[in-house]
Design a protein around this motif. Sequence first.
Motif, PDB file in Angstrom:
ATOM      1  N   SER A  11      35.144 -15.616  69.726  1.00 34.71           N
ATOM      2  CA  SER A  11      34.474 -16.734  70.378  1.00 34.71           C
ATOM      3  C   SER A  11      33.031 -16.342  70.638  1.00 34.71           C
ATOM      4  O   SER A  11      32.769 -15.242  71.135  1.00 34.71           O
ATOM      5  CB  SER A  11      35.163 -17.063  71.693  1.00 34.71           C
ATOM      6  N   GLY A  12      32.105 -17.231  70.319  1.00 42.86           N
ATOM      7  CA  GLY A  12      30.686 -16.942  70.544  1.00 42.86           C
ATOM      8  C   GLY A  12      30.226 -15.811  69.654  1.00 42.86           C
ATOM      9  O   GLY A  12      30.173 -15.940  68.441  1.00 42.86           O
ATOM     10  N   ASP A  13      29.960 -14.694  70.242  1.00 46.06           N
ATOM     11  CA  ASP A  13      29.537 -13.505  69.516  1.00 46.06           C
ATOM     12  C   ASP A  13      30.657 -13.080  68.568  1.00 46.06           C
ATOM     13  O   ASP A  13      31.786 -12.889  69.000  1.00 46.06           O
ATOM     14  CB  ASP A  13      29.229 -12.402  70.529  1.00 46.06           C
ATOM     15  N   PRO A  14      30.374 -12.930  67.264  1.00 45.22           N
ATOM     16  CA  PRO A  14      31.428 -12.566  66.309  1.00 45.22           C
ATOM     17  C   PRO A  14      32.155 -11.258  66.644  1.00 45.22           C
ATOM     18  O   PRO A  14      33.257 -11.027  66.193  1.00 45.22           O
ATOM     19  CB  PRO A  14      30.686 -12.424  64.983  1.00 45.22           C
ATOM     20  N   GLU A  15      31.551 -10.427  67.427  1.00 48.76           N
ATOM     21  CA  GLU A  15      32.180  -9.159  67.781  1.00 48.76           C
ATOM     22  C   GLU A  15      33.101  -9.276  69.001  1.00 48.76           C
ATOM     23  O   GLU A  15      33.772  -8.330  69.354  1.00 48.76           O
ATOM     24  CB  GLU A  15      31.102  -8.096  68.050  1.00 48.76           C
ATOM     25  N   ARG A  16      33.117 -10.428  69.663  1.00 50.46           N
ATOM     26  CA  ARG A  16      33.927 -10.593  70.869  1.00 50.46           C
ATOM     27  C   ARG A  16      35.299 -11.171  70.512  1.00 50.46           C
ATOM     28  O   ARG A  16      35.475 -12.371  70.379  1.00 50.46           O
ATOM     29  CB  ARG A  16      33.222 -11.495  71.875  1.00 50.46           C
ATOM     30  N   THR A  17      36.267 -10.287  70.343  1.00 50.45           N
ATOM     31  CA  THR A  17      37.620 -10.706  70.010  1.00 50.45           C
ATOM     32  C   THR A  17      38.301 -11.225  71.270  1.00 50.45           C
ATOM     33  O   THR A  17      38.312 -10.558  72.294  1.00 50.45           O
ATOM     34  CB  THR A  17      38.422  -9.526  69.429  1.00 50.45           C
ATOM     35  N   VAL A  18      38.880 -12.437  71.174  1.00 52.86           N
ATOM     36  CA  VAL A  18      39.589 -13.014  72.315  1.00 52.86           C
ATOM     37  C   VAL A  18      41.097 -12.983  72.124  1.00 52.86           C
ATOM     38  O   VAL A  18      41.846 -13.074  73.096  1.00 52.86           O
ATOM     39  CB  VAL A  18      39.112 -14.449  72.629  1.00 52.86           C
ATOM     40  N   ALA A  19      41.561 -12.854  70.877  1.00 50.89           N
ATOM     41  CA  ALA A  19      42.997 -12.772  70.609  1.00 50.89           C
ATOM     42  C   ALA A  19      43.217 -12.229  69.202  1.00 50.89           C
ATOM     43  O   ALA A  19      42.357 -12.366  68.325  1.00 50.89           O
ATOM     44  CB  ALA A  19      43.659 -14.145  70.743  1.00 50.89           C
ATOM     45  N   GLU A  20      44.370 -11.614  69.012  1.00 54.85           N
ATOM     46  CA  GLU A  20      44.801 -11.164  67.691  1.00 54.85           C
ATOM     47  C   GLU A  20      46.276 -11.467  67.552  1.00 54.85           C
ATOM     48  O   GLU A  20      47.021 -11.408  68.530  1.00 54.85           O
ATOM     49  CB  GLU A  20      44.566  -9.668  67.519  1.00 54.85           C
TER      50      GLU A  20
END
Length: 137
Positions: free
Chosen positions: A71-80
């Motif tokens: 979400s937002g910043d491509p490096e900010r993982t919110v779920a896998e």
Amino acid sequence: MKSHLRTALAALALAAAVLAAGCGDSHGAGSPGAPHSGIKGRTMVDGGCPVVREGSPCPDRPLSARLTITSGDPERTVAETTSDADGHFRVSLPPGTYTVRPANLTGAVAPIAQPVSVTVTSGRFTTIVIPFDSGIR
């Protein structure tokens, strides 16, 4: 005595939060606190037939894949999560705009899929199909 009680209650609250965060959907882990919205769908790979002839179908087939949601910043993982053997997945997420980054579980170059942008609205699961390209022409 009150200090020990506060410490015990804080430890209990922390343990409850950790346990709640570890609970996910039946098809993958999701963000805690958003059980009524998110993304669901399937990961599919093209039939991989070099020449499709009439009367000789070459249908898409399910593919188990790893999905990283940012979400937002491509490096900010919110779920896998990982889609199951039938390609199905479901991830709880709060409303917002996300990018689903699919990956082949084998680590091979093909099949390959492009990132998919998804908007989640309140109270709904947005349904998507993530198409993988087999690389066969």
